[in-house]
Design a protein around this motif. Structure first.
Motif, PDB file in Angstrom:
ATOM      1  N   HIS A   1      -8.743  -6.476  -6.735  1.00 58.35           N
ATOM      2  CA  HIS A   1      -7.784  -7.275  -7.500  1.00 58.35           C
ATOM      3  C   HIS A   1      -7.758  -8.746  -7.114  1.00 58.35           C
TER       4      HIS A   1
ATOM      5  N   HIS B   1       1.405  -7.525 -15.397  1.00 58.96           N
ATOM      6  CA  HIS B   1       0.670  -7.020 -14.239  1.00 58.96           C
ATOM      7  C   HIS B   1       1.076  -5.566 -13.968  1.00 58.96           C
TER       8      HIS B   1
ATOM      9  N   ASP C   1       0.599  -2.366 -11.742  1.00 58.52           N
ATOM     10  CA  ASP C   1       0.124  -2.147 -10.382  1.00 58.52           C
ATOM     11  C   ASP C   1       1.188  -1.351  -9.639  1.00 58.52           C
TER      12      ASP C   1
ATOM     13  N   ASP D   1       1.116  -7.547  -5.163  1.00 62.87           N
ATOM     14  CA  ASP D   1      -0.039  -8.464  -5.059  1.00 62.87           C
ATOM     15  C   ASP D   1       0.348  -9.940  -5.055  1.00 62.87           C
TER      16      ASP D   1
ATOM     17  N   HIS E   1      -6.956  -8.690  -1.680  1.00 64.05           N
ATOM     18  CA  HIS E   1      -6.601  -8.141  -2.992  1.00 64.05           C
ATOM     19  C   HIS E   1      -5.096  -7.922  -3.141  1.00 64.05           C
TER      20      HIS E   1
ATOM     21  N   ASP F   1      -4.214  -2.893 -12.724  1.00 68.03           N
ATOM     22  CA  ASP F   1      -4.736  -2.264 -11.505  1.00 68.03           C
ATOM     23  C   ASP F   1      -4.608  -0.759 -11.728  1.00 68.03           C
TER      24      ASP F   1
HETATM   25 MN    MN Z   1      -3.563  -4.761  -7.366  1.00 68.61          MN
END
Ligand code: MN
Ligand code: MN
Length: 328
Positions: free
Chosen positions: A126, A149, A151, A155, A165, A241
């Motif tokens: 990532h 995003h 995930d 992050d 990442h 992700d």
């Molecule tokens: Mn990620």
């Protein structure tokens, strides 16, 4: 027997994404709507490596071979009838030199944007969000670009200034590529990052929808809010992700966190977002084939991209989904 017949099976010949034409020269991207490219880089993982093998696995995870139609039966269209989609090949990574690879990725994505095509990047860990989201934001103007995003991890951590990442959103915001107020995160759960990073993100105007909220409200209601939170933005980048999905369904990833989305929830959501919002870039990252089982994670990533194309096709045509009628 004609030994010169073209490949018609999914398991023979060169694997491009959904057997789209391979167009490596950016000068030949004129008129292309979507360019799919691979970023086989995983030096910046903090746990299990292997995502460098993601792009190839995602391209191969398809049993359909050459077909005249990719009829999406619960929508009523073929995305490749609507959109000119090509496979733009892979970034040529420089093993052991991820910063140099990032510079090349940023150039590659910038060239795709300059050609007027939407880049869809197959990761890769990532950390590539910094160069690829950054390139899209620079192209369009940072104030206009929103980031959704997906995930299990935020992050946006501060790791003493180090890149990995788990830090790309911190780099994007700190350099001014994306404004915190234009970032919405979905599916966060578990025990990382620490509270101090949430405090920073709150101060920057980030919004997030924890997995816990999704359990309570259901994914559809939450995504209705996400669409509202992105309203007014001219460009939206979709960062997926794959570890947002439960590791029971997506084991092929480097930092699995139990308790995630179902595959069908992610697929339906990506389609819905791509129909509702002006998607100007996308990435699907953290597919690590060495830990996969029966290719299920790579298959999910492949279909995630396909659903984005279906959603973009609905948006382009102004059509509503028309489900193939049941014959009961
Ligand atoms: Mn990620
Ligand atoms: Mn993650």
């Amino acid at each position: 027997m004609n030994v010169n017949r073209p490949y018609e099976t999914a398991y023979a010949g060169m694997a491009t994404f959904c057997r789209r034409p391979l167009v490596l020269d950016p000068a030949e991207l004129t008129g292309v709507d979507v360019a799919i490219l691979g970023a086989p880089i995983d030096e910046y993982v903090t746990y299990r490596p292997g995502a460098r093998f993601g792009p190839r696995a995602i391209r191969q995870a398809d049993y359909l071979g050459v077909m005249d139609q990719w009829w999406a039966m619960d929508v009523g269209l073929d995305p490749f009838d609507i959109l000119n989609v090509v496979d733009h090949g892979d970034l040529a990574p420089i093993p052991g030199y991820p910063d140099e690879s990032h510079v090349e990725l940023r150039k590659m994505v910038t060239a795709v944007c300059a050609a007027g095509a939407v880049p869809i990047v197959l990761g890769g860990d990532h950390s590539i969000a910094h160069p690829d989201v950054g390139a899209v934001a620079d192209h369009f103007s940072p104030s206009a670009v929103g980031l959704i995003h997906f995930d299990s991890h935020a992050d946006d951590a501060w790791e003493d200034g180090y890149r990995n990442h788990g830090t790309p959103l911190r780099f994007l915001v700190d350099e001014g590529s994306v404004k915190g107020e234009n970032i919405v995160q979905v599916g966060l759960r578990g025990y990382w990052p620490p509270q101090s990073d949430f405090e920073w993100a709150r101060g920057q105007g980030f919004r997030w929808h924890l997995m816990d909220e999704i359990y309570e409200r259901g994914i559809d209601d939450v995504i209705t809010d996400v669409i509202e939170e992105m309203s007014g933005l001219e460009h939206v980048f979709l960062s997926v992700d794959i570890d947002v999905v439960d590791p029971g369904s997506a084991p092929g990833t480097g930092t699995p966190e139990p308790g995630g989305l179902l595959p069908r929830e992610l697929l339906k959501t990506v389609r819905r977002l791509a129909k509702a919002l002006p998607i100007s870039g996308m990435e699907v990252v953290e597919v690590a084939p060495p830990y996969d089982s029966a290719d299920v994670t790579a298959l999910l990533a492949n279909r995630c991209v396909l659903e984005a194309l279906v959603g973009m096709s609905l948006r382009r045509t102004g059509r509503e989904p028309v489900r193939e009628p049941s014959n009961t």
